[in-house]
Design an enzyme around this catalytic site. Structure first.
Site, PDB file in Angstrom:
ATOM      1  N   LYS A  22       0.824  -1.218   0.000  1.00 13.12           N
ATOM      2  CA  LYS A  22       0.000   0.000   0.000  1.00 13.12           C
ATOM      3  C   LYS A  22       0.857   1.267   0.000  1.00 13.12           C
ATOM      4  CE  LYS A  22      -1.690   1.600   4.072  1.00 13.12           C
ATOM      5  NZ  LYS A  22      -1.509   2.982   4.519  1.00 13.12           N
ATOM      6  N   ASN A  23       1.807   1.330   0.901  1.00 16.94           N
ATOM      7  CA  ASN A  23       2.525   2.590   1.081  1.00 16.94           C
ATOM      8  C   ASN A  23       3.477   2.894  -0.084  1.00 16.94           C
ATOM      9  OD1 ASN A  23       1.067   3.033   3.362  1.00 16.94           O
ATOM     10  ND2 ASN A  23       2.657   2.327   4.781  1.00 16.94           N
ATOM     11  N   CYS A 117      -4.723   7.736   9.256  1.00 12.96           N
ATOM     12  CA  CYS A 117      -4.990   7.244  10.610  1.00 12.96           C
ATOM     13  C   CYS A 117      -4.599   8.263  11.662  1.00 12.96           C
ATOM     14  CB  CYS A 117      -4.219   5.948  10.847  1.00 12.96           C
ATOM     15  SG  CYS A 117      -4.934   4.550   9.976  1.00 12.96           S
ATOM     16  N   ARG A 122       1.319  14.150  13.313  1.00 11.22           N
ATOM     17  CA  ARG A 122       1.690  13.989  11.907  1.00 11.22           C
ATOM     18  C   ARG A 122       1.888  15.310  11.132  1.00 11.22           C
ATOM     19  NH1 ARG A 122      -1.299   8.721   9.486  1.00 11.22           N
ATOM     20  NH2 ARG A 122       0.779   8.367   8.647  1.00 11.22           N
ATOM     21  N   ASP A 305       4.405   0.277  12.417  1.00 11.93           N
ATOM     22  CA  ASP A 305       3.114  -0.306  12.017  1.00 11.93           C
ATOM     23  C   ASP A 305       2.894  -1.686  12.634  1.00 11.93           C
ATOM     24  OD1 ASP A 305       2.262   1.621   9.668  1.00 11.93           O
ATOM     25  OD2 ASP A 305       4.394   1.266   9.541  1.00 11.93           O
ATOM     26  N   ARG A 398      -8.883  -0.262   4.744  1.00  7.05           N
ATOM     27  CA  ARG A 398      -8.066   0.754   4.071  1.00  7.05           C
ATOM     28  C   ARG A 398      -6.752   0.157   3.584  1.00  7.05           C
ATOM     29  NH1 ARG A 398      -7.892   6.268   7.314  1.00  7.05           N
ATOM     30  NH2 ARG A 398      -6.420   6.532   5.624  1.00  7.05           N
TER      31      ARG A 398
HETATM   32  N1  EPU Z   1       7.189  13.887  10.910  1.00  4.15           N
HETATM   33  C1  EPU Z   1       7.333  15.214  11.216  1.00  4.15           C
HETATM   34  N2  EPU Z   1       7.351  16.106  10.191  1.00  4.15           N
HETATM   35  C2  EPU Z   1       7.222  15.744   8.905  1.00  4.15           C
HETATM   36  C3  EPU Z   1       7.056  14.374   8.580  1.00  4.15           C
HETATM   37  C4  EPU Z   1       7.041  13.468   9.620  1.00  4.15           C
HETATM   38  O1  EPU Z   1       7.473  15.586  12.379  1.00  4.15           O
HETATM   39  O2  EPU Z   1       7.241  16.616   8.019  1.00  4.15           O
HETATM   40  C5  EPU Z   1       7.203  12.897  11.997  1.00  4.15           C
HETATM   41  C6  EPU Z   1       5.905  12.098  12.103  1.00  4.15           C
HETATM   42  O3  EPU Z   1       4.947  12.782  12.880  1.00  4.15           O
HETATM   43  C7  EPU Z   1       6.385  10.826  12.748  1.00  4.15           C
HETATM   44  C8  EPU Z   1       7.775  10.632  12.121  1.00  4.15           C
HETATM   45  O4  EPU Z   1       8.178  11.921  11.680  1.00  4.15           O
HETATM   46  O5  EPU Z   1       6.537  11.024  14.129  1.00  4.15           O
HETATM   47  C9  EPU Z   1       7.837   9.653  10.973  1.00  4.15           C
HETATM   48  O6  EPU Z   1       6.874  10.001   9.994  1.00  4.15           O
HETATM   49  P1  EPU Z   1       6.967   9.532   8.486  1.00  4.15           P
HETATM   50  O7  EPU Z   1       6.948  10.747   7.623  1.00  4.15           O
HETATM   51  O8  EPU Z   1       8.104   8.577   8.341  1.00  4.15           O
HETATM   52  O9  EPU Z   1       5.609   8.743   8.316  1.00  4.15           O
HETATM   53  P2  EPU Z   1       4.452   8.992   7.279  1.00  4.15           P
HETATM   54  O10 EPU Z   1       5.024   9.236   5.925  1.00  4.15           O
HETATM   55  O11 EPU Z   1       3.461   9.942   7.832  1.00  4.15           O
HETATM   56  C10 EPU Z   1       4.383   6.502   6.564  1.00  4.15           C
HETATM   57  C11 EPU Z   1       3.300   5.488   6.381  1.00  4.15           C
HETATM   58  C12 EPU Z   1       2.798   5.035   7.734  1.00  4.15           C
HETATM   59  C13 EPU Z   1       3.960   4.454   8.517  1.00  4.15           C
HETATM   60  C14 EPU Z   1       5.116   5.458   8.610  1.00  4.15           C
HETATM   61  C15 EPU Z   1       6.360   4.903   9.254  1.00  4.15           C
HETATM   62  C16 EPU Z   1       2.259   6.157   4.313  1.00  4.15           C
HETATM   63  C17 EPU Z   1       1.093   6.770   3.631  1.00  4.15           C
HETATM   64  N3  EPU Z   1       2.208   6.101   5.630  1.00  4.15           N
HETATM   65  O12 EPU Z   1       3.783   7.576   7.278  1.00  4.15           O
HETATM   66  O13 EPU Z   1       1.864   4.006   7.454  1.00  4.15           O
HETATM   67  O14 EPU Z   1       3.528   4.130   9.825  1.00  4.15           O
HETATM   68  O15 EPU Z   1       5.471   5.925   7.287  1.00  4.15           O
HETATM   69  O16 EPU Z   1       6.864   3.838   8.512  1.00  4.15           O
HETATM   70  O17 EPU Z   1       3.196   5.704   3.664  1.00  4.15           O
HETATM   71  C18 EPU Z   1      -0.016   2.668   7.809  1.00  4.15           C
HETATM   72  O18 EPU Z   1       0.252   2.102   6.745  1.00  4.15           O
HETATM   73  O19 EPU Z   1      -0.879   2.247   8.619  1.00  4.15           O
HETATM   74  C19 EPU Z   1       0.718   3.873   8.185  1.00  4.15           C
HETATM   75  C20 EPU Z   1       0.308   4.683   9.147  1.00  4.15           C
END
Ligand code: EPU
Length: 433
Positions: A22-23, A117, A122, A305, A398
């Site tokens: 998915k991601n 989620c 975030r 996750d 989802r």
């Molecule tokens: N963060 C910031 N600022 C930013 C971006 C991130 O502070 O600009 C923080 C986040 O709040 C978090 C950490 O950095 O504390 C890591 O966030 P990251 O950007 O790595 O995560 P994401 O891109 O929001 C993706 C996946 C998540 C998965 C995480 C970690 C997608 C759409 N989502 O989220 O997937 O948990 O990476 O691997 O790719 C899921 O599939 O259920 C899911 C939540």
């Protein structure tokens, strides 16, 4: 509203095949709009988050053809707006990849702030920092991320902390910036690599994805491509943990075992048997798991996750375990539900779960509040004695393709029923006894 009803206590046995990631698919579909030529993508998971992103790009003017359950063709030559502001955009997290994709292709993008989620605050400051560094002006206005640039110019960008989302988003835009971009302290997750490989297959010049330094030489044009998405490491991990939790024996096929190493290591540590093959893993367990300590970390560490699945497995362990969540601050919401089933888990300072293993869980009515926490509750239902109802299955759907039918094929006694359909619930209970 639909819910799962599960009669627990039966070990999972057999084989299951894992769907596309998915991601990775979310980043790849956004990347597909960066070319005017047709792109064919295979191994696309058939889940609601992907359906929603496909609707969003259709709303922008892209043509999407489904040529099979897992294969789509996208042609984005007729994109007629860079403003993505529909309800659909707000329903998912991955829609924010359209900022990088549209900014890269058209030097402008207006995309509603994403949903996804509720697992923490975030923020998207690291994405914005990256777009700024490439020479764009980014503002949040009326709930939209508005980015525009005269032209994008390559830059050296250092992420204070690694972020999957920011790495992919900035990589998308940088592909079509003038000159070279270097992303330091980049995320190394498999889906970052998959999106980079897809972009390279379209003519981008990205080197180093999978390490913490990614170098991108901008190109003026991307072309069509055919690409197959990698298997979903989280879906694979979920079935690995479900096999162990049910004390079953499951061959999990169509996986990249290297992506599962952190899960395999923890399962071995608590006494579960894991056999690795070229593109499959077999997970076998007979007894209660042992206890352990786990901290979630960026890849190749233990994935956030999988934290709800790990905590749930350990709820039946023989001993006391500690699970620390270091990525998202609000990812223990499912614990209240698990305690309704008899788990003994205390969450301290909102990021640490102290789990005192119990001998058994008992079925109860519980409610999913996010995707992975919801999957963990289903796993708890499979582990528990008696009947469990998991409400709000739309969170689970989802991100998991055919979740209940894959589990049913492994022997799980479960069904999806409408929450108002009391007759169906009664009938299921009568049928399975
Ligand atoms: N963060 C910031 N600022 C930013 C971006 C991130 O502070 O600009 C923080 C986040 O709040 C978090 C950490 O950095 O504390 C890591 O966030 P990251 O950007 O790595 O995560 P994401 O891109 O929001 C993706 C996946 C998540 C998965 C995480 C970690 C997608 C759409 N989502 O989220 O997937 O948990 O990476 O691997 O790719 C899921 O599939 O259920 C899911 C939540």
């Amino acid at each position: 509203m639909e819910q799962y009803i599960i009669k627990g206590g039966k070990p999972l046995r057999g084989e299951v095949s894992i769907s596309g990631y998915k991601n990775a698919a979310l980043g790849i579909i956004a990347a597909a709009v960066m070319t005017d030529e047709t792109v064919k993508i295979e191994n696309v998971p058939d889940i609601s988050d992907i359906d929603i992103l496909l609707k969003v790009i259709t709303e922008l003017g892209a043509k999407v053809d489904r040529i099979g359950k897992h294969t789509i063709r996208i042609n984005a030559s007729k994109i007629n707006t860079v403003r993505a502001d529909s309800e659909n955009v707000r329903k998912i997290r991955g829609s924010y990849y359209l900022v990088g994709a549209l900014l890269g292709k058209y030097n402008k993008a207006q995309v509603a702030l994403p949903g996804g989620c509720n697992i923490g605050s975030r923020p998207i400051d690291r994405h914005i920092k990256g777009f700024d560094a490439l020479g764009s002006e980014v503002k949040i206005e009326h709930g939209l991320i508005c980015a525009k640039a005269e032209k994008l110019t390559g830059a050296s960008i250092y992420f204070d902390e690694s972020s999957v989302g920011a790495t992919i988003n900035v990589m998308l835009a940088a592909c079509m910036a003038e000159g070279q971009t270097t992303l330091e302290n980049a995320a190394k997750e498999p889906h970052v690599v998959d999106v980079a490989n897809f972009l390279n297959s379209m003519g981008a010049n990205i080197k180093g994805a999978g390490t913490d330094v990614i170098r991108i030489k901008g190109v003026t044009k991307l072309h069509g491509s055919e690409y197959s998405i990698i298997p979903d490491q989280i879906e694979a991990g979920t079935f690995m943990f479900a096999a162990a939790a049910s004390r079953g024996d499951v061959l999990i096929k169509n996986v990249i075992p290297k992506h599962l190493e952190a899960f395999t290591a923890k399962l071995l540590e608590v006494g579960v048997t894991v056999e690795e093959y070229d593109d499959a893993v077999r997970v076998m367990a007979k007894d209660r798991p042992g206890s352990t300590h786990v901290k979630t970390l960026a890849y190749p560490g233990f994935l956030t996750d999988m934290q709800p699945l790990m905590t749930t497995l350990l709820s039946l362990s023989d001993g006391t375990s500690i699970v620390t969540e270091s990525i998202f601050e609000n990812r223990f919401k499912y614990v209240d539900e698990l305690t309704k089933m008899g788990a003994n888990i205390k969450v301290v300072e909102s990021n640490t779960a102290i789990i005192t293993g119990v001998e058994r869980l008992t079925g109860a009515i519980v409610s999913a509040s996010d995707l992975r926490g919801g999957a963990a509750l289903v796993m708890a239902g499979i582990m528990a004695e008696g009947f469990t109802i998991v409400e709000n299955v739309e969170y689970i759907e989802r991100g998991y393709e055919d979740f209940e039918s894959k589990l049913q094929k492994l022997g799980a006694v479960m069904a999806k029923v409408d929450s108002n359909d009391l007759k169906a619930i009664k009938k299921f209970k009568l049928k399975v006894g």
